[in-house]
Design an enzyme around this catalytic site. Structure first.
Site: not given
Length: 363
Positions: A150-152, A347
């Site tokens: 994901g985003c991290y 996050f």
């Protein structure tokens, strides 16, 4: 011992789409009318996004049906196989563009390690091997894939690069993140899907990390700190369905981040042995996320302006997004910033909070 981020570069698909056009597409796709359509309009206005990029032209105009079927119900809705075929076709172009732009102070044949990152598509032989061929990397370059984080995920890639360069000062690591979030549009009228559809776009970014600084501005990887907040486990999820990857993004995510970000950053400061941050590169997961972080850390919107600008111009592109922000922050540094510290935050699923302390080192 530390590693150094020496260059960052980005790329996007050719279709730049206004947020209003995405809204119009979604109203038609969900067949919304009256109050329901008005609620979606309010949601889109609240995102703070003006434009996004996509490999799919359909979002741009009601007259275009490049990928989705030309009927009101968009049936037959594209399968996961069709979406991943599009990923395989389009993602590599963005990767090559970003990587070539990042290879400024380091030549392709000097790269010792390649790290590729994505959570929106996969295939094998994959992007890593295609990059070896298209960039002219050595066939013996050491390759690592980071997927579905994901985003991290860019933080994990930089941490791996840091470990490599700390162990071998002669290492030169190329990190490439690519996400085609827009290919996974879900048409079920669920709040989580509606929110995800309103935020995500497509893009790629590349970073060169080395064991030694280069002439110019470098970002030294001073320390990292990660925390897992299990009370946010259900609020952000990314699963494979029959019709693409299903992103579950709850409106409660900012509340979870708000509850833990201050302690997280204090632990990072303590670990890095510094007393303050001078600059900020925060993943713009959404407008409210940026607002609660600013409140908790006691910083102004102006101090976090780059994150707001990236969100407005590109939306949330998952893993490359923090690198878009970091590049924009890094581009304004000069010799006077030598020794100053930068806080990076991102996050993702878990709910995971990742933090990174970078120190500006100019030569």
């Amino acid at each position: 011992m530390n590693a150094y981020i020496t260059s960052i570069a980005t790329s996007n698909p050719r279709f730049k789409i206004k947020q209003q056009d995405v809204l119009d597409f979604m109203i038609r796709a969900h067949q919304l009318k009256g109050v329901d359509a008005d609620k979606l309009r309010v949601l889109y206005r609240a995102t703070g996004i003006l434009s996004r990029y996509s490999v799919i032209e359909d979002y741009q105009s009601s007259l275009v049906r490049q990928f989705f079927p030309d009927n009101k119900k968009l049936e037959p809705f594209p399968s996961t196989q069709e979406r991943l075929e599009l990923f395989q076709q389009e993602a590599i172009t963005l990767c090559v563009e970003a990587a070539k732009r990042a290879l400024t102070t380091t030549r392709a044949e000097q790269i010792t390690h390649l790290i590729t990152v994505s959570c929106t598509g996969m295939y094998a032989p994959g992007i890593d091997i295609e990059l070896v061929d298209r960039l002219g990397l050595n066939s013996h370059v050491e390759r690592t894939g980071i997927n579905f984080m994901g985003c991290y995920a860019a933080f994990n890639a930089i941490k791996v690069a840091d470990a490599i360069c700390t162990a071998n000062k002669g290492a030169k690591v190329l990190v490439v993140c690519v996400e085609l979030c827009s290919i996974h549009f879900q048409k079920k009228a669920m709040d989580d899907y509606m929110l995800a559809n309103a935020l995500f776009g497509d893009g790629a970014a590349a970073v060169v990390v080395t064991g030694k600084p280069v002439t110019g501005v470098n970002l030294k990887t001073t320390s990292f700190f990660s925390e897992l907040f299990r009370n946010g486990h259900e609020h952000m999820a990314w699963k494979i369905g029959n019709f693409g990857f299903e992103m579950r993004l709850s409106s409660y995510v900012p509340d979870v981040i708000e509850s833990g970000v201050r302690l997280l950053t204090q632990k990072l400061l303590d670990k890095g042995g510094v007393d303050k941050f001078d600059y900020f590169a925060i993943h713009p997961g959404g407008k409210r996320i940026l607002q609660v972080i600013e409140k908790e850390l006691g910083i102004s919107k102006r101090e976090n302006q780059e994150a707001h600008d990236i969100l407005s111009e590109y939306g949330n592109m998952s893993s490359p997004t923090i690198l878009f922000v970091l590049k924009r922050v890094m581009d304004k540094f000069n010799m006077e910033d030598n020794g100053k510290n930068l806080l990076g935050l991102a996050f993702g699923p878990g709910l995971t909070l990742e933090s990174m302390l970078l120190t500006i080192e100019s030569h």
